[in-house]
Design a protein around this motif. Structure first.
Motif, PDB file in Angstrom:
ATOM      1  N   GLY A   9       0.799  -1.223   0.000  1.00 25.00           N
ATOM      2  CA  GLY A   9       0.000   0.000   0.000  1.00 25.00           C
ATOM      3  C   GLY A   9       0.826   1.264   0.000  1.00 25.00           C
ATOM      4  O   GLY A   9       1.395   1.649  -1.025  1.00 25.00           O
ATOM      5  N   ASN A  35      -0.223  -6.157  -3.974  1.00 19.92           N
ATOM      6  CA  ASN A  35      -0.756  -7.108  -2.996  1.00 19.92           C
ATOM      7  C   ASN A  35      -2.282  -7.033  -2.877  1.00 19.92           C
ATOM      8  O   ASN A  35      -2.849  -5.948  -2.852  1.00 19.92           O
ATOM      9  CB  ASN A  35      -0.134  -6.773  -1.629  1.00 19.92           C
ATOM     10  CG  ASN A  35      -0.727  -7.587  -0.504  1.00 19.92           C
ATOM     11  OD1 ASN A  35      -0.928  -8.785  -0.633  1.00 19.92           O
ATOM     12  ND2 ASN A  35      -1.005  -6.934   0.619  1.00 19.92           N
ATOM     13  N   ASP A  38      -4.655  -7.964   1.724  1.00 17.63           N
ATOM     14  CA  ASP A  38      -5.402  -7.133   2.686  1.00 17.63           C
ATOM     15  C   ASP A  38      -6.866  -7.000   2.305  1.00 17.63           C
ATOM     16  O   ASP A  38      -7.639  -6.395   3.032  1.00 17.63           O
ATOM     17  CB  ASP A  38      -4.840  -5.698   2.715  1.00 17.63           C
ATOM     18  CG  ASP A  38      -3.391  -5.628   3.131  1.00 17.63           C
ATOM     19  OD1 ASP A  38      -2.742  -6.673   3.184  1.00 17.63           O
ATOM     20  OD2 ASP A  38      -2.922  -4.504   3.390  1.00 17.63           O
ATOM     21  N   ASP A  50      -4.630  -1.938  -0.719  1.00 16.39           N
ATOM     22  CA  ASP A  50      -3.333  -1.618  -1.307  1.00 16.39           C
ATOM     23  C   ASP A  50      -3.484  -1.085  -2.731  1.00 16.39           C
ATOM     24  O   ASP A  50      -2.841  -0.104  -3.112  1.00 16.39           O
ATOM     25  CB  ASP A  50      -2.401  -2.837  -1.258  1.00 16.39           C
ATOM     26  CG  ASP A  50      -1.928  -3.114   0.169  1.00 16.39           C
ATOM     27  OD1 ASP A  50      -2.332  -2.350   1.078  1.00 16.39           O
ATOM     28  OD2 ASP A  50      -1.163  -4.070   0.392  1.00 16.39           O
ATOM     29  N   SER A 206       2.826  -7.565   2.867  1.00 12.37           N
ATOM     30  CA  SER A 206       2.585  -6.945   1.553  1.00 12.37           C
ATOM     31  C   SER A 206       3.310  -7.699   0.440  1.00 12.37           C
ATOM     32  O   SER A 206       2.711  -8.030  -0.575  1.00 12.37           O
ATOM     33  CB  SER A 206       3.033  -5.474   1.536  1.00 12.37           C
ATOM     34  OG  SER A 206       2.166  -4.665   2.304  1.00 12.37           O
TER      35      SER A 206
HETATM   36 CA    CA Z   1      -1.432  -3.238   2.943  1.00 10.38          CA
END
Ligand code: CA
Ligand code: GDP
Length: 315
Positions: A9, A35, A38, A50, A206
């Motif tokens: 992110g 990624n 999340d 992200d 991540s």
């Molecule tokens: Ca993240």
């Protein structure tokens, strides 16, 4: 020239502003593989934190102070949801941000894959780099924690946002990773890359979920492009966020050298050829990997672009 960046992110997003500036200077093309571990469903809506951090940041619409979501955000819907005590009350969604999640969810429900949805959302934000989710499949980071009733797996967002990582933690599990396939374009991008940069993103939650997609790691390690990583840890501490807590869970040292060793040298089954550390970490030793020190504070686009230039010199 084609540059591929593996990104989470906020660390990934900031780094990508520098990569984009560098790419404009030299006339390169950039693909970011982002990624999705999340990602979660909140109030019936699919959230991709992200991807959104990267999209809003590169689109000039991110709230720089808060580090996530939109600048100039309002919170009427959150207040209304709270008035209903609608769960989860610990996850804040801004009004502007909600429009993104509504569009994403509607498109997913209509059968479009996440990669196509991301492309559609980016038509508005014009991030200047190609954003690809690591996979279109469900791949969710869950966290095995100790509770009074024994071990329990909770979603990463619950661990991170609700508990701030402050709960006895055993391990991270990338649910769905085994059956996931790289999103369309990911393997081609890695195959055609002249260099792969691993952004200074959280290595545990991540970057690891990206590398957990079967086939993706092999494309990286077996490709012709050199792989250069940038340390998210400066002087033994994450610049922001809780990478220290994540590293502790997996028993890795929270240092520039520790993260470099966690990634490991490409020729010995790891991913790195080169590793950029901050000047304060000069002398960090990662056996089998070329290490160089340079200022790694992404304070503005100029400083971040200089970092990218240094990373490219390591190739
Ligand atoms: Ca993240
Ligand atoms: P998230 O998904 O929003 O948590 O963001 P990422 O995983 O992409 O990035 C979080 C990481 O960025 C943190 O672990 C920080 O250590 C790192 N980070 C944030 N700002 C900086 C910076 O200015 N320099 C460096 N080297 N790392 C940074």
């Amino acid at each position: 020239m084609h540059i591929v960046v593996l990104a989470g992110g906020i660390g990934g997003a900031r780094f990508l502003t520098g990569v984009r500036a560098y790419a404009r200077e030299v006339g390169a093309e950039v693909t970011a593989v982002v990624n999705v571990g999340d990602d979660a469903i909140m109030h019936g809506l699919r959230i991709s934190p992200d991807l959104d951090s990267v999209m809003y940041t590169l689109g000039g619409a991110a709230d720089a102070e808060r580090g996530w979501g939109r600048a100039g955000e309002t919170w009427a819907v959150r207040q209304e949801l709270a008035a209903y005590d609608a769960q989860p009350t610990w996850f804040g969604l801004g009004d502007k941000d909600l429009a993104t999640h509504l569009v994403r969810t509607n498109m997913l429900n209509a059968g479009y894959p996440l990669s196509a949805v991301t492309e559609a959302l980016c038509a508005r934000w014009q991030p200047g780099v190609r954003l690809l989710p690591a996979t279109d499949d469900r791949l969710e980071t869950h966290v095995v924690v100790e509770t009074d009733e024994g071990q329990r797996a909770i979603h990463f967002q619950e661990w991170w946002v609700r508990h701030r990582g402050d709960i006895p933690t055993r391990r991270f599990v990338f649910v769905g990773a085994d059956a996931a396939t790289p999103a369309p374009g990911v393997l081609d991008a890695l195959g055609n890359a002249d260099v792969v940069l691993v952004a200074p993103s959280n290595p545990v939650v991540s970057i690891a979920p990206i590398l957990a997609v079967p086939g993706l790691r092999a494309a990286l390690t077996g490709g012709r492009a050199p792989v250069i990583g940038i340390s998210p840890i400066i002087g033994g501490a994450p610049v922001r966020g809780m990478a220290d807590k994540c590293l502790a869970v997996i028993g890795a040292e929270c240092s520039a050298a520790g993260v470099g060793r966690l990634y490991g040298p490409r020729r010995e089954g790891g991913v790195l050829d080169g590793w950029l550390v901050d000047t304060s970490d000069d002398g960090a030793d990662v056996p089998g990997v070329t290490v160089r020190a340079t200022p790694l504070w992404m304070s503005d686009e100029v400083a971040t672009t200089a970092m990218v230039r240094d990373a490219m010199e390591l190739t």
